[in-house]
Design a protein around this motif. Structure first.
Motif, PDB file in Angstrom:
ATOM      1  N   ASP A 145       0.812  -1.206   0.000  1.00 34.07           N
ATOM      2  CA  ASP A 145       0.000   0.000   0.000  1.00 34.07           C
ATOM      3  C   ASP A 145       0.850   1.262   0.000  1.00 34.07           C
ATOM      4  N   ALA A 146       2.126   1.127   0.331  1.00 35.88           N
ATOM      5  CA  ALA A 146       3.063   2.247   0.295  1.00 35.88           C
ATOM      6  C   ALA A 146       4.473   1.668   0.271  1.00 35.88           C
ATOM      7  N   VAL A 147       5.406   2.464  -0.243  1.00 38.92           N
ATOM      8  CA  VAL A 147       6.818   2.056  -0.314  1.00 38.92           C
ATOM      9  C   VAL A 147       7.663   3.169   0.296  1.00 38.92           C
ATOM     10  N   ALA A 148       8.647   2.780   1.101  1.00 35.41           N
ATOM     11  CA  ALA A 148       9.623   3.724   1.654  1.00 35.41           C
ATOM     12  C   ALA A 148      11.010   3.269   1.212  1.00 35.41           C
ATOM     13  N   ALA A 149      11.761   4.160   0.595  1.00 35.33           N
ATOM     14  CA  ALA A 149      13.085   3.814   0.082  1.00 35.33           C
ATOM     15  C   ALA A 149      14.130   4.761   0.630  1.00 35.33           C
ATOM     16  N   GLY A 150      15.264   4.209   1.057  1.00 35.32           N
ATOM     17  CA  GLY A 150      16.376   5.046   1.474  1.00 35.32           C
ATOM     18  C   GLY A 150      17.108   4.641   2.727  1.00 35.32           C
ATOM     19  N   PRO A 151      16.458   4.153   3.770  1.00 37.14           N
ATOM     20  CA  PRO A 151      17.177   3.833   5.012  1.00 37.14           C
ATOM     21  C   PRO A 151      18.217   2.733   4.799  1.00 37.14           C
ATOM     22  N   GLY A 152      19.490   3.108   4.898  1.00 43.10           N
ATOM     23  CA  GLY A 152      20.549   2.136   4.675  1.00 43.10           C
ATOM     24  C   GLY A 152      20.668   1.686   3.232  1.00 43.10           C
ATOM     25  N   LEU A 153      20.146   2.480   2.299  1.00 45.19           N
ATOM     26  CA  LEU A 153      20.151   2.076   0.888  1.00 45.19           C
ATOM     27  C   LEU A 153      21.558   2.027   0.322  1.00 45.19           C
ATOM     28  N   GLY A 154      22.395   3.007   0.667  1.00 45.27           N
ATOM     29  CA  GLY A 154      23.738   3.063   0.108  1.00 45.27           C
ATOM     30  C   GLY A 154      23.739   3.579  -1.325  1.00 45.27           C
ATOM     31  N   ARG A 155      24.934   3.693  -1.880  1.00 48.28           N
ATOM     32  CA  ARG A 155      25.120   4.126  -3.266  1.00 48.28           C
ATOM     33  C   ARG A 155      25.641   2.940  -4.062  1.00 48.28           C
ATOM     34  N   PHE A 156      25.274   2.850  -5.350  1.00 47.47           N
ATOM     35  CA  PHE A 156      25.631   1.671  -6.123  1.00 47.47           C
ATOM     36  C   PHE A 156      25.600   1.988  -7.613  1.00 47.47           C
ATOM     37  N   GLU A 157      26.208   1.137  -8.395  1.00 47.78           N
ATOM     38  CA  GLU A 157      26.254   1.279  -9.842  1.00 47.78           C
ATOM     39  C   GLU A 157      24.843   1.190 -10.397  1.00 47.78           C
ATOM     40  N   GLY A 158      24.499   2.138 -11.275  1.00 47.75           N
ATOM     41  CA  GLY A 158      23.173   2.134 -11.881  1.00 47.75           C
ATOM     42  C   GLY A 158      22.078   2.673 -10.983  1.00 47.75           C
ATOM     43  N   GLU A 159      22.472   3.405  -9.922  1.00 49.53           N
ATOM     44  CA  GLU A 159      21.492   3.880  -8.942  1.00 49.53           C
ATOM     45  C   GLU A 159      20.475   4.846  -9.543  1.00 49.53           C
ATOM     46  N   GLY A 160      20.913   5.694 -10.494  1.00 48.89           N
ATOM     47  CA  GLY A 160      20.003   6.656 -11.093  1.00 48.89           C
ATOM     48  C   GLY A 160      18.887   5.979 -11.865  1.00 48.89           C
ATOM     49  N   ALA A 161      19.233   4.973 -12.674  1.00 51.37           N
ATOM     50  CA  ALA A 161      18.223   4.243 -13.432  1.00 51.37           C
ATOM     51  C   ALA A 161      17.310   3.458 -12.500  1.00 51.37           C
ATOM     52  N   TRP A 162      17.896   2.928 -11.422  1.00 50.39           N
ATOM     53  CA  TRP A 162      17.121   2.165 -10.427  1.00 50.39           C
ATOM     54  C   TRP A 162      16.047   3.047  -9.800  1.00 50.39           C
ATOM     55  N   LEU A 163      16.430   4.251  -9.373  1.00 47.59           N
ATOM     56  CA  LEU A 163      15.464   5.133  -8.733  1.00 47.59           C
ATOM     57  C   LEU A 163      14.435   5.638  -9.739  1.00 47.59           C
ATOM     58  N   GLU A 164      14.878   5.928 -10.955  1.00 49.93           N
ATOM     59  CA  GLU A 164      13.927   6.371 -11.967  1.00 49.93           C
ATOM     60  C   GLU A 164      12.878   5.302 -12.244  1.00 49.93           C
ATOM     61  N   ALA A 165      13.329   4.042 -12.329  1.00 56.89           N
ATOM     62  CA  ALA A 165      12.377   2.950 -12.538  1.00 56.89           C
ATOM     63  C   ALA A 165      11.424   2.826 -11.347  1.00 56.89           C
ATOM     64  N   LEU A 166      11.961   2.995 -10.139  1.00 54.34           N
ATOM     65  CA  LEU A 166      11.119   2.912  -8.945  1.00 54.34           C
ATOM     66  C   LEU A 166      10.060   4.013  -8.964  1.00 54.34           C
ATOM     67  N   LEU A 167      10.445   5.216  -9.340  1.00 57.54           N
ATOM     68  CA  LEU A 167       9.508   6.325  -9.395  1.00 57.54           C
ATOM     69  C   LEU A 167       8.433   6.111 -10.454  1.00 57.54           C
ATOM     70  N   HIS A 168       8.827   5.583 -11.596  1.00 54.31           N
ATOM     71  CA  HIS A 168       7.886   5.415 -12.703  1.00 54.31           C
ATOM     72  C   HIS A 168       7.004   4.179 -12.543  1.00 54.31           C
ATOM     73  N   ARG A 169       7.510   3.158 -11.876  1.00 54.11           N
ATOM     74  CA  ARG A 169       6.807   1.876 -11.862  1.00 54.11           C
ATOM     75  C   ARG A 169       6.204   1.541 -10.500  1.00 54.11           C
ATOM     76  N   THR A 170       6.074   2.524  -9.639  1.00 54.70           N
ATOM     77  CA  THR A 170       5.453   2.291  -8.333  1.00 54.70           C
ATOM     78  C   THR A 170       4.142   3.064  -8.280  1.00 54.70           C
TER      79      THR A 170
END
Length: 512
Positions: free
Chosen positions: A328-353
């Protein structure tokens, strides 16, 4: 409780006088009487008081205060900065009353500085009624010199009338010398400077008093900001039905917990459950599931594509859409860290959630590289930056953020369509429609690693339970702050984020 700019307060006063026929002198009398009563309530015996009055309406309040203190047996002296000719009719009238009562009203000029210094040195109480809410730009003489003197020879107790002289009402900027106050008595409603640094540091205790402005006038001129009180959202804290089940209260997915940072995601998940979410799932990089399962027993654990180093990869799980209807809701970020391809990952999360999304910590740092995907997202999103993260999101500095917290938060919310929670001593919540809420339930105990992760879980849980974002966010921020207060037992220094989680139930129970 509404929160006003200087212009909004002037408009409200004018409307009250013109449309309701309430004389300005009555409002001034009420203001001064209530401020004097605040002193009389705090001091059981008569004292020596020095009233510093300007020629504006703030000075008029000061003359009323002087009269009431003198009537109560206090030894009162009044110093006027400015000229009688520039006074409003109401201020001049109350100045005349003080003179006719035989009160010592002395006009200040530099040649009398030693006399003022002697009065301040003998005073128990100083009343700052020099400048009101309309001050702009650097302070001029003689106010600068008077405030410098008060700062150096500080009486035992200082009351500021409406706002401490020397601050900008709308920005919280300090405009020159400032003496500060132990108590600020403000009229009708708080002003922005009471909650914005650095001015807020000089207000001392804040007391809001009613001066007789009709409720109908307030509703005709409502400002765009409010102070966070349970009245805004408490109707969503209704008793639970005996026919409910875990599915009734929502399922939150928390994404985070990279290697070495599992605790952040775990705390978010536990905070969500303590705040009433029916279920919580922790999405962690594959290989971290066993360690996470050992930390939490009440939450589910879901392994996400990883880089084989305990970090997320740049891909969403292949069954993402298939599993989305569980949350019913998603929270992203706590202890997420930085990683290869992070920008595309977050963009997909924003568009597909398709459900509401709360972003915190490294999700915000990743987002700061490009806000476009957020602006394109039609679903509701909540951003929870601290000043450093806000500086990165806006391409500014922490100093610039802190110099205009409410404006920076409002601008980002309007630009992106997200609800922005700018964390701090007085957390500012800005909605995309321009409305804002300032929270006052926070506590220094929350200045500890993990507190932000707890807030993320609290917000996610309330949103997952179906509470509209407009109410869920101020509710969550308030409960989080109250839980921080309740967590203090022996020492503010020793409170842990897990202690705050443990107090969330009491915070909910104690909310009226």
């Amino acid at each position: 409780m509404y929160l006003y700019t200087a212009q909004e307060m002037r408009d409200l006063d004018r409307y009250t006088i013109e449309q309701f026929g309430m004389p300005g002198a009555v409002l001034m009398e009420n203001a001064g009487q209530k401020a004097a009563r605040a002193l009389l309530d705090r001091f059981s015996e008569a004292n020596r008081a020095v009233i510093l009055a300007g020629s504006g309406n703030n000075g008029g309040d000061g003359f009323v205060i002087a009269r009431h203190l003198a009537a109560a047996g206090w030894d009162v002296s009044v110093w006027l900065s400015g000229s009688v000719e520039k006074m409003s009719p109401e201020t001049r009238a109350f100045y005349g009353v003080c003179r006719k009562m035989g009160l010592a009203v002395k006009a200040y000029d530099p040649s009398r500085s030693q006399e003022l210094a002697a009065d301040l040195g003998r005073a128990d109480v100083g009343v700052d009624a020099l400048l009101g809410t309309g001050v702009r730009g650097r302070l001029r003489e003689p106010v600068q010199s008077i405030l410098r003197m008060v700062k150096e020879i500080r009486p035992r107790y200082i009351l500021a009338v409406d706002v401490p002289s020397g601050v900008d009402t709308d920005t919280g900027a300090v405009l020159g010398e400032i003496a500060g106050a132990d108590l600020t008595v403000t009229f009708a409603a708080p002003k922005w400077c009471h909650y914005l640094p650095p001015a807020a540091k000089f207000c001392g205790e804040l007391q809001v008093v009613d001066i007789g402005i009709p409720a109908a006038a307030v509703e005709h001129h409502p400002p765009r900001a409010q102070v966070n009180t349970p009245a805004l959202w408490q109707h969503h804290l209704s008793p639970r039905s005996p026919w409910s089940h875990k599915g009734t209260y929502g399922h939150l997915l928390v994404l985070g917990g990279s290697r070495g940072m599992l605790g952040a995601a775990a705390m978010s998940g536990m905070a969500a459950l303590r705040t009433g979410a029916g279920m919580a799932t922790l999405g962690v990089p594959r290989g971290q599931e066993i360690a996470m399962a050992a930390k939490v027993t009440e939450a589910l654990v879901w392994g996400w594509p990883d880089e084989a180093e305990g970090r997320f990869s740049g891909e969403l799980p292949p069954d993402w859409e298939e599993r989305l209807n569980r949350f019913d809701a998603v929270a992203a970020g706590p202890g997420l860290g930085r990683f290869e391809g992070e920008g595309a990952w977050l963009e997909a999360l924003l568009h597909r959630t398709p459900c509401p999304l709360v972003l915190d910590a490294d999700a915000l740092n990743i987002l700061s590289r490009d806000l476009t995907p957020l602006k394109e997202r039609p679903q509701e999103t909540v951003l929870t930056p601290h000043p450093g993260e806000m500086a990165r999101l806006t391409g500014t500095s922490v100093q610039e953020v802190e110099a205009s917290r409410h404006r920076v938060a409002r601008n980002l919310a309007e630009e992106t369509g997200a609800t922005v929670v700018l964390k701090g001593t007085f957390t500012v919540i800005a909605s995309p429609d321009g409305e804002q809420v300032v929270n006052t339930s926070g506590h220094p105990a929350l200045a500890k690693a993990g507190s932000g992760d707890v807030l993320t879980g609290v917000l996610g849980a309330l949103i997952a339970q179906g509470i509209p974002v407009k109410q869920a966010v101020p509710m969550g921020v308030y409960l989080h702050g109250l839980a921080g207060r309740l967590a203090v037992t022996d020492s503010t220094h020793s409170v842990l984020a897990s202690d705050v989680i443990a107090q969330l139930g009491r915070a909910i129970h104690q909310t009226p």
